[in-house]
Design an enzyme around this catalytic site. Structure first.
Site, mmCIF file in Angstrom:
data_model
loop_
_atom_site.group_PDB
_atom_site.id
_atom_site.type_symbol
_atom_site.label_atom_id
_atom_site.label_comp_id
_atom_site.label_asym_id
_atom_site.label_seq_id
_atom_site.Cartn_x
_atom_site.Cartn_y
_atom_site.Cartn_z
ATOM 1 N N CYS A 135 1.307 -0.989 -0.168
ATOM 2 C CA CYS A 135 0.170 0.201 0.065
ATOM 3 C C CYS A 135 1.088 1.049 0.031
ATOM 4 C CB CYS A 135 -1.165 -0.233 1.147
ATOM 5 S SG CYS A 135 -2.067 1.604 1.098
ATOM 6 N N CYS A 136 1.496 1.227 1.517
ATOM 7 C CA CYS A 136 2.969 2.683 0.814
ATOM 8 C C CYS A 136 3.639 2.718 -0.069
ATOM 9 C CB CYS A 136 3.493 1.884 1.336
ATOM 10 S SG CYS A 136 3.316 2.379 3.531
ATOM 11 N N CYS A 219 -0.663 8.870 7.002
ATOM 12 C CA CYS A 219 -1.648 8.534 6.449
ATOM 13 C C CYS A 219 -2.784 8.445 8.350
ATOM 14 C CB CYS A 219 -2.000 7.275 5.809
ATOM 15 S SG CYS A 219 -1.157 7.515 4.527
ATOM 16 N N CYS A 222 -3.277 4.606 9.522
ATOM 17 C CA CYS A 222 -2.255 3.912 10.164
ATOM 18 C C CYS A 222 -1.426 5.207 11.365
ATOM 19 C CB CYS A 222 -0.817 4.236 8.531
ATOM 20 S SG CYS A 222 -1.628 2.689 7.308
ATOM 21 N N CYS A 247 7.766 3.192 5.203
ATOM 22 C CA CYS A 247 6.748 2.839 4.009
ATOM 23 C C CYS A 247 8.081 2.550 3.112
ATOM 24 C CB CYS A 247 6.870 4.546 3.826
ATOM 25 S SG CYS A 247 7.341 5.537 3.477
HETATM 26 FE FE1 SF4 Z 1 -1.196 3.288 2.588
HETATM 27 FE FE2 SF4 Z 1 -0.618 2.793 5.702
HETATM 28 FE FE3 SF4 Z 1 1.288 3.413 3.769
HETATM 29 FE FE4 SF4 Z 1 -0.707 5.647 4.360
HETATM 30 S S1 SF4 Z 1 0.451 5.031 5.150
HETATM 31 S S2 SF4 Z 1 0.305 4.675 2.445
HETATM 32 S S3 SF4 Z 1 -2.677 4.122 4.006
HETATM 33 S S4 SF4 Z 1 -0.083 1.671 4.387
#
Ligand code: SF4
Length: 274
Positions: A135-136, A219, A222, A247
């Protein structure tokens, strides 16, 4: 400031260093003030260097220092699509505070996000560390990597005492994860207290979530405030055990163990492997 000799940047020309050159410059800059390091970067890299920030306190201090040398410095931030509302409002506040700065708010590739969500769900980051890093990667790292391709250097707010993976950073170093451009960590040897002292003394805008107990801001889903005695980055991905609080922007993506799924997403999103 002791003079650190580097050929000044010429208009439109790429500035490239090798490891030996940047190592020598890093040694010269290591005991110098953050402002001197930033000034060196502007002289060496001209307009091809930008402040890259998620608007946390360290990045804000770097931005403030940079604007005092170059008021129209380029600022890059990533809107992952999952930022807290407070961050959107804060971006506007910061833009007003530094009216000459040139902003690029980057977005992830829509097709990649859609494919990821279709395959893994919208809250995939709760399922596993690789899913979170995926996701990151899609929402944050890939947009930034695209922007870095147009630069010869980037200013970060990294400090050595933030996390074990940052303990050995130099004030300037080649970023081999991003085509060998120069990464400028002007605050590398500062403590958190020094950063806050500078911010208060210089009227630097401060993200409103700090006053709610957050010590690291990313985010919305998170990030949480920390508990007394916890590490400053403990509020990031707090449900994970033993995973790096990174990340992928500041550490190699090869450690993520999500590459196979990422390839499938790129293929689905673009019909190609990228
Ligand atoms: Fe995805 Fe969380 Fe990374 Fe944001 S911090 S990009 S929502 S995993």
């Amino acid at each position: 400031m002791t003079e650190v000799v580097t050929a000044p940047a010429k208009d439109g020309e790429r500035v490239v260093f090798d490891d030996l050159e940047i190592g020598e410059i890093a040694m010269d800059l290591d005991d110098q003030e953050p402002e001197d390091v930033i000034e060196w970067a502007f002289e060496a890299l001209g307009d091809r260097v930008a402040v890259v920030t998620a608007l946390q306190i360290d990045g804000m201090v770097v931005l403030d220092m940079a604007t005092k040398i170059r008021p129209d410095v380029q600022v890059i931030t990533v809107d992952t699509g999952r930022l807290p509302q407070e961050t959107y409002a804060f971006i506007e506040q910061v833009r007003e505070h530094y009216p000459q700065t040139r902003w690029d708010v980057l977005f992830p590739d829509t097709a990649e996000v859609e494919s990821m969500v279709r395959r893994q769900g919208i809250e995939l980051f709760r399922k596993s560390v690789p899913a979170r890093m995926l996701c990151c990667q899609i929402r944050k790292v890939r947009p930034l990597v695209r922007a870095l391709r147009g630069l010869d250097g980037w200013f970060t707010g990294l400090r050595r005492d933030q996390w074990a993976s940052r303990a050995a950073i130099k004030k300037v170093e080649l970023d081999h994860d991003h085509e060998g451009i120069v990464k400028i960590n002007a605050l590398a040897d500062w403590s958190g207290d020094e950063v806050w002292e500078y911010a208060r003394a210089n009227n630097v805008p401060i993200h409103p979530l700090y006053s709610q107990g957050y010590t690291s801001i990313g985010c919305g889903p998170c990030t949480r405030p920390i508990q007394p005695g916890e590490d400053d980055r403990a509020g990031r991905w707090w449900w994970e055990q033993g995973a790096p609080k990174e990340c992928g922007i500041h550490c190699p993506i090869e450690t993520g163990n999500f590459e196979h799924e990422a390839e499938a997403i790129f293929a689905e999103a673009h019909g190609i492997h990228s």
